[in-house]
Scaffold this motif. Structure first.
Motif, PDB file in Angstrom:
ATOM      1  N   PHE A  22       0.857  -1.173   0.000  1.00  0.00           N
ATOM      2  CA  PHE A  22       0.000   0.000   0.000  1.00  0.00           C
ATOM      3  C   PHE A  22       0.902   1.234   0.000  1.00  0.00           C
ATOM      4  O   PHE A  22       1.324   1.706   1.053  1.00  0.00           O
ATOM      5  N   GLU A  23       1.199   1.737  -1.202  1.00  0.00           N
ATOM      6  CA  GLU A  23       2.239   2.750  -1.340  1.00  0.00           C
ATOM      7  C   GLU A  23       1.935   4.037  -0.580  1.00  0.00           C
ATOM      8  O   GLU A  23       2.786   4.543   0.133  1.00  0.00           O
ATOM      9  N   LYS A  24       0.744   4.571  -0.722  1.00  0.00           N
ATOM     10  CA  LYS A  24       0.435   5.859  -0.106  1.00  0.00           C
ATOM     11  C   LYS A  24       0.263   5.754   1.409  1.00  0.00           C
ATOM     12  O   LYS A  24       0.543   6.690   2.125  1.00  0.00           O
ATOM     13  N   PHE A  25      -0.221   4.628   1.897  1.00  0.00           N
ATOM     14  CA  PHE A  25      -0.521   4.470   3.317  1.00  0.00           C
ATOM     15  C   PHE A  25       0.502   3.606   4.059  1.00  0.00           C
ATOM     16  O   PHE A  25       0.279   3.209   5.185  1.00  0.00           O
ATOM     17  N   ARG A  26       1.611   3.325   3.422  1.00  0.00           N
ATOM     18  CA  ARG A  26       2.601   2.392   3.966  1.00  0.00           C
ATOM     19  C   ARG A  26       3.091   2.804   5.356  1.00  0.00           C
ATOM     20  O   ARG A  26       3.072   2.007   6.281  1.00  0.00           O
ATOM     21  N   TYR A 146      10.495  -3.288   3.865  1.00  0.00           N
ATOM     22  CA  TYR A 146      10.313  -2.231   2.865  1.00  0.00           C
ATOM     23  C   TYR A 146      11.424  -2.301   1.822  1.00  0.00           C
ATOM     24  O   TYR A 146      11.170  -2.187   0.620  1.00  0.00           O
TER      25      TYR A 146
END
Length: 157
Positions: A22-26, A146
């Motif tokens: 989840f790129e934006k909420f990582r 990550y």
């Protein structure tokens, strides 16, 4: 407590790996998982609080009776705002128990009255900060996962 936490590390790593997608909420998901883990640890520590009773010649901790003649030293630390840790060094062993924080003054008064010295050891520092080990390991796992996610995503393109 820490043994149970270490058993959960593989599950924790998988959850962090899934959160990596989840790129934006990582970052928010990473912090949420670490905070939830820390809350779980605190809840487990609160469940470990036991009653302590002081009598003239012995201390009763839960179902264990310790004669005062066997107690060499003690130390009280406060790892959490809700609990304290009483560490007793006896002739046979080191014993550490979680207690309610309102018992701290009465414990110190009783043990000082019977002339048992308060002595801090390196183990007391571990007891005081040991519950923070898993969240820090979790943050390290977040960073490693990550990097793994980044490597998988961009190395095959």
């Amino acid at each position: 407590m820490l043994n149970t936490a270490y058993l959960w590390l593989p599950v924790f790593a998988v959850v962090i790996f899934i959160c990596s997608y989840f790129e934006k909420f990582r970052i928010i998901l990473f912090l949420t998982v670490v905070a939830a883990t820390y809350a779980f640890i605190l809840k487990q520590l609160k469940n470990k609080a036991v009653p302590v009773y002081f009598k003239n010649d012995k201390i009763q901790i839960d179902d264990t009776e310790i004669p005062l003649t066997n107690v060499e030293s003690f130390y009280i630390s406060r790892p959490l705002n809700e609990l304290i840790i009483l560490r007793l060094r006896t002739k046979d062993q080191n014993l550490a128990v979680y207690l309610e924080k309102d018992q701290e003054n009465s414990i110190k008064a009783f043990l000082n009255k019977v002339k048992i010295e308060e002595q801090k050891t390196p183990y007391d520092t571990y007891l005081q900060y040991g519950h923070l080990i898993l969240p820090f390991i979790g943050l390290i796992i977040c960073g490693v996962v990550y990097k793994l996610y980044y490597y998988i995503q961009y190395s095959f393109n």
